[in-house]
Design a protein around this motif. Sequence first.
Motif, PDB file in Angstrom:
ATOM      1  N   LEU A   1      -7.891   2.659   2.622  1.00  0.00           N
ATOM      2  CA  LEU A   1      -6.976   2.394   3.629  1.00  0.00           C
ATOM      3  C   LEU A   1      -7.648   2.549   4.974  1.00  0.00           C
ATOM      4  CD1 LEU A   1      -3.500   3.554   2.127  1.00  0.00           C
ATOM      5  CD2 LEU A   1      -4.535   1.459   2.271  1.00  0.00           C
TER       6      LEU A   1
ATOM      7  N   TRP B   1       0.781  -1.330  -0.132  1.00  0.00           N
ATOM      8  CA  TRP B   1       0.159   0.002   0.098  1.00  0.00           C
ATOM      9  C   TRP B   1       0.849   1.384   0.039  1.00  0.00           C
ATOM     10  CZ3 TRP B   1      -3.433  -2.716  -1.985  1.00  0.00           C
ATOM     11  CH2 TRP B   1      -3.979  -3.683  -1.434  1.00  0.00           C
ATOM     12  N   GLN B   2       2.003   1.010   0.633  1.00  0.00           N
ATOM     13  CA  GLN B   2       2.806   2.316   0.689  1.00  0.00           C
ATOM     14  C   GLN B   2       3.536   2.575  -0.590  1.00  0.00           C
ATOM     15  OE1 GLN B   2       5.381   1.145   3.815  1.00  0.00           O
ATOM     16  NE2 GLN B   2       3.891   1.557   5.525  1.00  0.00           N
TER      17      GLN B   2
ATOM     18  N   PHE C   1      -8.367   6.015  -2.435  1.00  0.00           N
ATOM     19  CA  PHE C   1      -7.370   4.986  -2.093  1.00  0.00           C
ATOM     20  C   PHE C   1      -7.075   5.177  -0.544  1.00  0.00           C
ATOM     21  CE2 PHE C   1      -2.934   3.219  -1.459  1.00  0.00           C
ATOM     22  CZ  PHE C   1      -3.259   2.079  -1.211  1.00  0.00           C
ATOM     23  N   HIS C   2      -7.212   6.475  -0.003  1.00  0.00           N
ATOM     24  CA  HIS C   2      -6.841   6.666   1.563  1.00  0.00           C
ATOM     25  C   HIS C   2      -8.455   6.428   2.084  1.00  0.00           C
ATOM     26  CE1 HIS C   2      -3.201   9.278   1.231  1.00  0.00           C
ATOM     27  NE2 HIS C   2      -2.878   8.199   0.775  1.00  0.00           N
TER      28      HIS C   2
ATOM     29  N   LEU D   1       0.949   9.527  -5.813  1.00  0.00           N
ATOM     30  CA  LEU D   1       1.648  10.621  -5.895  1.00  0.00           C
ATOM     31  C   LEU D   1       2.553  11.157  -6.970  1.00  0.00           C
ATOM     32  CD1 LEU D   1       1.630  12.992  -3.488  1.00  0.00           C
ATOM     33  CD2 LEU D   1       3.764  11.969  -2.507  1.00  0.00           C
TER      34      LEU D   1
ATOM     35  N   ASP E   1       0.714   4.010  -2.876  1.00  0.00           N
ATOM     36  CA  ASP E   1       0.613   5.599  -2.423  1.00  0.00           C
ATOM     37  C   ASP E   1       1.571   6.192  -3.034  1.00  0.00           C
ATOM     38  OD1 ASP E   1      -0.962   7.523  -1.109  1.00  0.00           O
ATOM     39  OD2 ASP E   1       0.774   7.620   0.292  1.00  0.00           O
ATOM     40  N   ARG E   2       2.773   5.920  -2.909  1.00  0.00           N
ATOM     41  CA  ARG E   2       4.129   6.687  -3.724  1.00  0.00           C
ATOM     42  C   ARG E   2       3.737   6.815  -5.156  1.00  0.00           C
ATOM     43  NH1 ARG E   2       7.287   3.264  -0.599  1.00  0.00           N
ATOM     44  NH2 ARG E   2       8.170   2.308  -2.186  1.00  0.00           N
TER      45      ARG E   2
ATOM     46  N   CYS F   1     -10.567   2.425  -7.464  1.00  0.00           N
ATOM     47  CA  CYS F   1     -10.163   3.719  -6.989  1.00  0.00           C
ATOM     48  C   CYS F   1      -9.925   4.792  -8.461  1.00  0.00           C
ATOM     49  CB  CYS F   1      -8.821   4.046  -6.391  1.00  0.00           C
ATOM     50  SG  CYS F   1      -8.878   3.158  -4.866  1.00  0.00           S
TER      51      CYS F   1
ATOM     52  N   ARG G   1      -6.053   8.853  -5.519  1.00  0.00           N
ATOM     53  CA  ARG G   1      -5.141   8.609  -4.116  1.00  0.00           C
ATOM     54  C   ARG G   1      -6.345   8.985  -2.870  1.00  0.00           C
ATOM     55  NH1 ARG G   1      -0.899  11.989  -1.339  1.00  0.00           N
ATOM     56  NH2 ARG G   1       0.186  10.829  -0.343  1.00  0.00           N
TER      57      ARG G   1
END
Length: 266
Positions: free
Chosen positions: A172, A149-150, A168-169, A157, A153-154, A227, A165
């Motif tokens: 999460l 997931w990290q 997605f958050h 971004l 996320d990167r 997403c 994003r």
Amino acid sequence: MLGITMARWLLPKQDPWSTPFAETLLSQLSLAPGLHILDVASGHGIPAFYLAEQVGSTGRVLGIDLSAGQVARARAIQGTQLPWLSFACHDVRTLPDELPLFDRITGNLSVMFFRPNREETLHGLIRHLRPGGQLVLTFPSLGTFDSLWQRVDRELLRRGHSAERERFHVYLAERPSAKDARRWLSAFAMIGIAVIEQPLEVVSGPGRAFLNHPLLRGGFLDDVYECFEDQRQADDMMRAISADLASFSPLIALRCVMSGWKAAAH
Ligand SMILES: C[S@@+](CC[C@H](N)C(=O)[O-])C[C@H]1O[C@@H](n2cnc3c(N)ncnc32)[C@H](O)[C@@H]1O
């Protein structure tokens, strides 16, 4: 000791996901011949078949699942065996009032489907638990696949996918945690509460092997694709991530089991 020797319905050894979760479930479940068990999100019968064999012909197991296909698959596996086991199509979030009370309620890989109001679903289940009965559920808890997931996320971004994003958050933030599980069980006055997490590594190759991994694709990667409005953009990003598997390995899931007992009536 149950005093049962037949054990023909073992958990399938070759299943790298449901079986390890079911093992954590069984590690907390108190079983005995003659018990009446409701198994929710029963799928094609993990662990309903195992439970039915353990409770024996004096017991009863009802497996319920939202998917008619899964219920049909479970019934096809069962054939005429274990006649005290049955499967039915029900939504765990809206259980029919006429369901009886059960001595045990189990659900392997179930809590994530209690959306949108997990507490209400849990309350509905506890209503169908006999006083003195036990509830044992498993789910992949908050922290599962965090390295992936990290990485996602990167990449969101870096590519400037801000709306995606945000979605997605939300996804999460909505994942259930072991802490949530303990809070819910306490809020419903359950006793003898145990919430335990154990790591489980999921192994995959890079590229297509990762994108088409039966567990990751069906259960997790689809949530990232959802997403995106433009699925070609999603595919492009996920292909780049899949080629970079080494940067987010090992892929660790957290097997969470939550168990509690309903106080006996006085
Ligand atoms: C990950 S599978 C787990 C199946 C089985 N317990 C196992 O361990 O292999 C989740 C199951 O939950 C079912 N499911 C999803 N939402 C549900 C709902 N609202 N009510 C009942 N079952 C649901 C799905 O159809 C699927 O069979």
